[in-house]
Design an enzyme around this catalytic site. Sequence first.
Site, PDB file in Angstrom:
ATOM      1  N   SER A 282      27.075   7.844   9.151  1.00 47.64           N
ATOM      2  CA  SER A 282      26.931   6.884  10.302  1.00 47.64           C
ATOM      3  C   SER A 282      27.092   7.741  11.445  1.00 47.64           C
ATOM      4  O   SER A 282      27.815   8.821  11.615  1.00 47.64           O
ATOM      5  CB  SER A 282      28.087   5.874  10.163  1.00 47.64           C
ATOM      6  OG  SER A 282      28.404   5.113  11.461  1.00 47.64           O
ATOM      7  N   ARG A 321     -20.324 -13.981  -5.746  1.00 53.55           N
ATOM      8  CA  ARG A 321     -19.879 -13.257  -4.725  1.00 53.55           C
ATOM      9  C   ARG A 321     -19.155 -13.968  -3.790  1.00 53.55           C
ATOM     10  O   ARG A 321     -19.811 -14.866  -3.084  1.00 53.55           O
ATOM     11  CB  ARG A 321     -20.870 -12.337  -4.130  1.00 53.55           C
ATOM     12  CG  ARG A 321     -21.915 -11.503  -5.121  1.00 53.55           C
ATOM     13  CD  ARG A 321     -21.052 -10.254  -5.680  1.00 53.55           C
ATOM     14  NE  ARG A 321     -20.993  -9.179  -4.777  1.00 53.55           N
ATOM     15  CZ  ARG A 321     -21.916  -8.304  -4.350  1.00 53.55           C
ATOM     16  NH1 ARG A 321     -23.108  -8.691  -4.833  1.00 53.55           N
ATOM     17  NH2 ARG A 321     -21.763  -7.653  -3.392  1.00 53.55           N
TER      18      ARG A 321
END
Length: 454
Positions: A282, A321
């Site tokens: 930290s 398609r």
Amino acid sequence: MSTVTDSSVFRSIFSSSSSSAIWSDKTRTSYYLRFESALATAQARFGVIPHAAAHAIVGKCDVELINMDELERETRKIGYPVLPVVKQLVRMVNEVEPGLGEWAHWGATTQDVTDTATILQLRDTCDLVSKALDEISSVLRGLARAHASTPMAARSNLQQAVPISFGFKMARLLATFERHQMRLAEILPRLLVIEFGGAAGTLATISDTGVALEVQEALAKELGLGVPEIAWHTERDRITEIGLFFAMVAASCAKFAFDVKLLMQTEIGELSEPFYAHRGSSSTMPQKRNPISSVYITAMAGTVKQLAAALFDAMVEDHERSTGPWEIEWIVLPQICTMTHAILIHTQDILVGLEVHPEVMRRNLGITKGAITSEAVMMQLGKIIGRQVAHDLIYDLCRKAAQEDRPLIDLLSEDETVQSSGVRREDLESWCNPENYMGLSKEMTLRITETGGK
């Protein structure tokens, strides 16, 4: 930076160099050219195009010859990258001999090239995933064997349940990863096929040659892929299946990471991620040693699952398609694949350097003053006074043990019902020993590690 997988700072965390290379512009384009080269070779073999044309086309199917700046400009203008690549290829082949370049891309359509290139990229990704699964399984097998008899508390609803061995916990994870390897082996034959059908999938462009299907088969062989049963331009189950498989793998890694995070909590402390100086520290609390790899696994797995869900939308394509859903794959597949491989790397890294704290596991078995063995006592005492009677009796004694901060065995010894049952103190001591109530943890662990779960 556009995404964390592209970031020079984050890419080694949220991706891997090997998976990123597979999904790079260079590799994708090289696979477009690999398709064109294989198609020309197959068609020349059956007399569909001249051998001279095929030879010239193959000679120019080199990604190093492609002008990537031109490709970017033309793709932005046209909307797809295949045609710009084909245009450059035709131009280069025509420079060898005018007219030869016109035989390039003969009878194919954009999606034939794109889908086949995607399959080749997925094949390479699956190779990485399979190797990672094997390596993870190997480490898990070693951990499971080493800790086949190491006692710890199983947790149910985040509370201590009954004793198990840490090896048993690892063996369950091992079995999971081995099932994933089996799933992948089942998926690959369905996935690894070419797309070559022309505009609507019927091979109409070369059907008059009489050898259209032979060309299709030869093309597949050139690429090391299979031949599909029929065209699959708008049937996208293959892609969705592998995407969801990657999401399952990611979720399994996240389950492991979740357990690691929980077992790293200060109040539990049974596991630790591998130690590197300052990793997980930290900026303001010097004592902290936060989980890191587990955190990244959790974040990426959640992302992969969400991205994989988008593939269901990509399946809903119009007619032969489509108008848009197909492009969803272009967006999500690179991220799914690169993050999945990164997740597996983080998982393996944790397992290789995992710090197991057996003494803390044993200590935590005692924090409930014997309540963790309440089921063991109930089952033994139930043989004498009845299971439900024993259950209710021990339920009350466990509550009393917690309230008075006294060992369960002392309260059992003092209870009149227990005394009248004829149970001796030494019997209670045996029943209240967590290490005597791990069931078949060791046997099941060794069965998985020795047989591979089969």
